[in-house]
Motif scaffolding. Structure first.
Motif, PDB file in Angstrom:
ATOM      1  N   LEU A  50      33.352  45.514  29.724  1.00 26.57           N
ATOM      2  CA  LEU A  50      34.755  45.540  29.297  1.00 26.57           C
ATOM      3  C   LEU A  50      35.081  44.403  28.334  1.00 26.57           C
ATOM      4  N   GLY A  51      34.138  43.455  28.204  1.00 27.03           N
ATOM      5  CA  GLY A  51      34.365  42.322  27.316  1.00 27.03           C
ATOM      6  C   GLY A  51      35.315  41.285  27.896  1.00 27.03           C
ATOM      7  N   VAL A  52      35.364  41.214  29.230  1.00 24.81           N
ATOM      8  CA  VAL A  52      36.227  40.232  29.889  1.00 24.81           C
ATOM      9  C   VAL A  52      35.394  39.417  30.872  1.00 24.81           C
ATOM     10  N   SER A  53      35.955  38.332  31.346  1.00 24.48           N
ATOM     11  CA  SER A  53      35.272  37.519  32.345  1.00 24.48           C
ATOM     12  C   SER A  53      35.441  38.149  33.724  1.00 24.48           C
ATOM     13  N   VAL A  54      34.618  37.730  34.659  1.00 22.79           N
ATOM     14  CA  VAL A  54      34.763  38.180  36.040  1.00 22.79           C
ATOM     15  C   VAL A  54      36.109  37.698  36.591  1.00 22.79           C
ATOM     16  N   LEU A  55      36.532  36.506  36.187  1.00 23.64           N
ATOM     17  CA  LEU A  55      37.846  35.995  36.577  1.00 23.64           C
ATOM     18  C   LEU A  55      38.944  36.967  36.143  1.00 23.64           C
ATOM     19  N   THR A  56      38.909  37.395  34.894  1.00 28.73           N
ATOM     20  CA  THR A  56      39.910  38.328  34.392  1.00 28.73           C
ATOM     21  C   THR A  56      39.888  39.617  35.189  1.00 28.73           C
ATOM     22  N   LEU A  57      38.711  40.143  35.432  1.00 30.25           N
ATOM     23  CA  LEU A  57      38.576  41.380  36.194  1.00 30.25           C
ATOM     24  C   LEU A  57      39.142  41.221  37.604  1.00 30.25           C
ATOM     25  N   ALA A  58      38.821  40.113  38.267  1.00 28.00           N
ATOM     26  CA  ALA A  58      39.278  39.883  39.636  1.00 28.00           C
ATOM     27  C   ALA A  58      40.799  39.734  39.711  1.00 28.00           C
ATOM     28  N   LEU A  59      41.368  38.932  38.837  1.00 26.42           N
ATOM     29  CA  LEU A  59      42.824  38.743  38.872  1.00 26.42           C
ATOM     30  C   LEU A  59      43.567  40.020  38.475  1.00 26.42           C
ATOM     31  N   ALA A  60      43.044  40.734  37.495  1.00 22.73           N
ATOM     32  CA  ALA A  60      43.682  41.984  37.087  1.00 22.73           C
ATOM     33  C   ALA A  60      43.630  43.008  38.218  1.00 22.73           C
ATOM     34  N   TRP A  61      42.510  43.055  38.936  1.00 23.84           N
ATOM     35  CA  TRP A  61      42.376  43.989  40.061  1.00 23.84           C
ATOM     36  C   TRP A  61      43.349  43.629  41.166  1.00 23.84           C
ATOM     37  N   THR A  62      43.492  42.341  41.429  1.00 24.97           N
ATOM     38  CA  THR A  62      44.426  41.889  42.460  1.00 24.97           C
ATOM     39  C   THR A  62      45.863  42.237  42.088  1.00 24.97           C
ATOM     40  N   THR A  63      46.256  41.957  40.850  1.00 20.24           N
ATOM     41  CA  THR A  63      47.639  42.218  40.451  1.00 20.24           C
ATOM     42  C   THR A  63      47.920  43.707  40.298  1.00 20.24           C
ATOM     43  N   ALA A  64      46.887  44.515  40.131  1.00 22.46           N
ATOM     44  CA  ALA A  64      47.074  45.966  40.014  1.00 22.46           C
ATOM     45  C   ALA A  64      47.239  46.629  41.380  1.00 22.46           C
ATOM     46  N   ASN A  65      46.950  45.907  42.455  1.00 19.75           N
ATOM     47  CA  ASN A  65      47.011  46.474  43.799  1.00 19.75           C
ATOM     48  C   ASN A  65      48.448  46.415  44.319  1.00 19.75           C
ATOM     49  N   PRO A  66      49.094  47.565  44.517  1.00 23.54           N
ATOM     50  CA  PRO A  66      50.486  47.558  44.977  1.00 23.54           C
ATOM     51  C   PRO A  66      50.656  47.007  46.393  1.00 23.54           C
ATOM     52  N   ALA A  67      49.573  46.905  47.156  1.00 27.55           N
ATOM     53  CA  ALA A  67      49.654  46.371  48.512  1.00 27.55           C
ATOM     54  C   ALA A  67      49.652  44.837  48.530  1.00 27.55           C
ATOM     55  N   ILE A  68      49.400  44.217  47.393  1.00 34.19           N
ATOM     56  CA  ILE A  68      49.376  42.756  47.298  1.00 34.19           C
ATOM     57  C   ILE A  68      50.639  42.302  46.576  1.00 34.19           C
ATOM     58  N   ALA A  69      51.469  41.555  47.287  1.00 30.28           N
ATOM     59  CA  ALA A  69      52.746  41.120  46.727  1.00 30.28           C
ATOM     60  C   ALA A  69      52.625  39.853  45.891  1.00 30.28           C
ATOM     61  N   LYS A  78      45.015  22.889  31.394  1.00 24.91           N
ATOM     62  CA  LYS A  78      45.862  23.810  30.632  1.00 24.91           C
ATOM     63  C   LYS A  78      45.063  25.061  30.249  1.00 24.91           C
ATOM     64  N   GLU A  79      43.792  24.884  29.921  1.00 22.53           N
ATOM     65  CA  GLU A  79      42.942  26.014  29.542  1.00 22.53           C
ATOM     66  C   GLU A  79      42.788  27.001  30.700  1.00 22.53           C
ATOM     67  N   GLN A  80      42.608  26.474  31.914  1.00 16.91           N
ATOM     68  CA  GLN A  80      42.507  27.346  33.084  1.00 16.91           C
ATOM     69  C   GLN A  80      43.815  28.084  33.329  1.00 16.91           C
ATOM     70  N   LEU A  81      44.931  27.406  33.142  1.00 17.03           N
ATOM     71  CA  LEU A  81      46.231  28.040  33.311  1.00 17.03           C
ATOM     72  C   LEU A  81      46.409  29.182  32.324  1.00 17.03           C
ATOM     73  N   VAL A  82      46.073  28.957  31.077  1.00 18.78           N
ATOM     74  CA  VAL A  82      46.176  30.007  30.061  1.00 18.78           C
ATOM     75  C   VAL A  82      45.239  31.165  30.395  1.00 18.78           C
ATOM     76  N   SER A  83      44.019  30.851  30.818  1.00 19.60           N
ATOM     77  CA  SER A  83      43.050  31.881  31.195  1.00 19.60           C
ATOM     78  C   SER A  83      43.569  32.712  32.365  1.00 19.60           C
ATOM     79  N   ASN A  84      44.134  32.062  33.376  1.00 19.99           N
ATOM     80  CA  ASN A  84      44.695  32.780  34.525  1.00 19.99           C
ATOM     81  C   ASN A  84      45.856  33.668  34.109  1.00 19.99           C
ATOM     82  N   TYR A  85      46.712  33.160  33.237  1.00 16.78           N
ATOM     83  CA  TYR A  85      47.856  33.948  32.767  1.00 16.78           C
ATOM     84  C   TYR A  85      47.374  35.204  32.036  1.00 16.78           C
ATOM     85  N   LYS A  86      46.429  35.034  31.143  1.00 16.91           N
ATOM     86  CA  LYS A  86      45.891  36.183  30.407  1.00 16.91           C
ATOM     87  C   LYS A  86      45.228  37.175  31.354  1.00 16.91           C
ATOM     88  N   ALA A  87      44.509  36.652  32.330  1.00 17.53           N
ATOM     89  CA  ALA A  87      43.822  37.519  33.288  1.00 17.53           C
ATOM     90  C   ALA A  87      44.819  38.329  34.103  1.00 17.53           C
TER      91      ALA A  87
END
Length: 127
Positions: A50-69, A78-87
């Motif tokens: 997919l051209g993304v990091s495992v971090l991006t995949l994991a956070l995107a999967w978590t936020t896509a789950n409607p059972a996780i609030a 700051k770089e980690q914060l930006v990376s997390n936001y994008k993910a």
């Protein structure tokens, strides 16, 4: 580029993910190292495709789950914060979500229904 995870066994030692019976291990059951290691490799491959990091995949999967609030992530820079936001803003397609579920199903099957991965399923502290 695929990310190294380092020593996966150390990451889940003393839980049901591990068959180690050393100090701190209470579950006394067969571990899920093989299933977890295979799933991690497949997740790396999927993320790379997919051209993304495992971090991006994991956070995107978590936020896509409607059972996780709420998703709690940490950032030291700051770089980690930006990376997390994008993910967290990365949108997964239904096909990718289905692939993620298929990749991780063998781990879930092996672990069973006990939510306490530190304790034997017959001696659950949860129910």
């Amino acid at each position: 580029m695929l990310e190294p995870f380092g020593n996966e066994t150390a990451a889940y030692a003393h839980t049901a993910f591990s068959s180690q019976q050393g100090e701190g291990s209470r579950h006394g059951e067969e571990g899920a190292e093989a299933e977890l290691t295979a799933a991690l490799q497949e997740l790396r491959t999927l993320a790379g495709g997919l051209g993304v990091s495992v971090l991006t995949l994991a956070l995107a999967w978590t936020t896509a789950n409607p059972a996780i609030a709420t998703t709690i992530v940490g950032s030291r820079t700051k770089e980690q914060l930006v990376s997390n936001y994008k993910a967290a803003s990365y949108e997964l397609t239904p096909d990718v979500i289905a692939q993620l579920h298929a990749i991780t199903q063998p781990v879930l099957d092996k672990l069973g229904s006990n939510p306490d991965y530190y304790e034997n399923r017959n001696n659950s502290r949860v129910y």
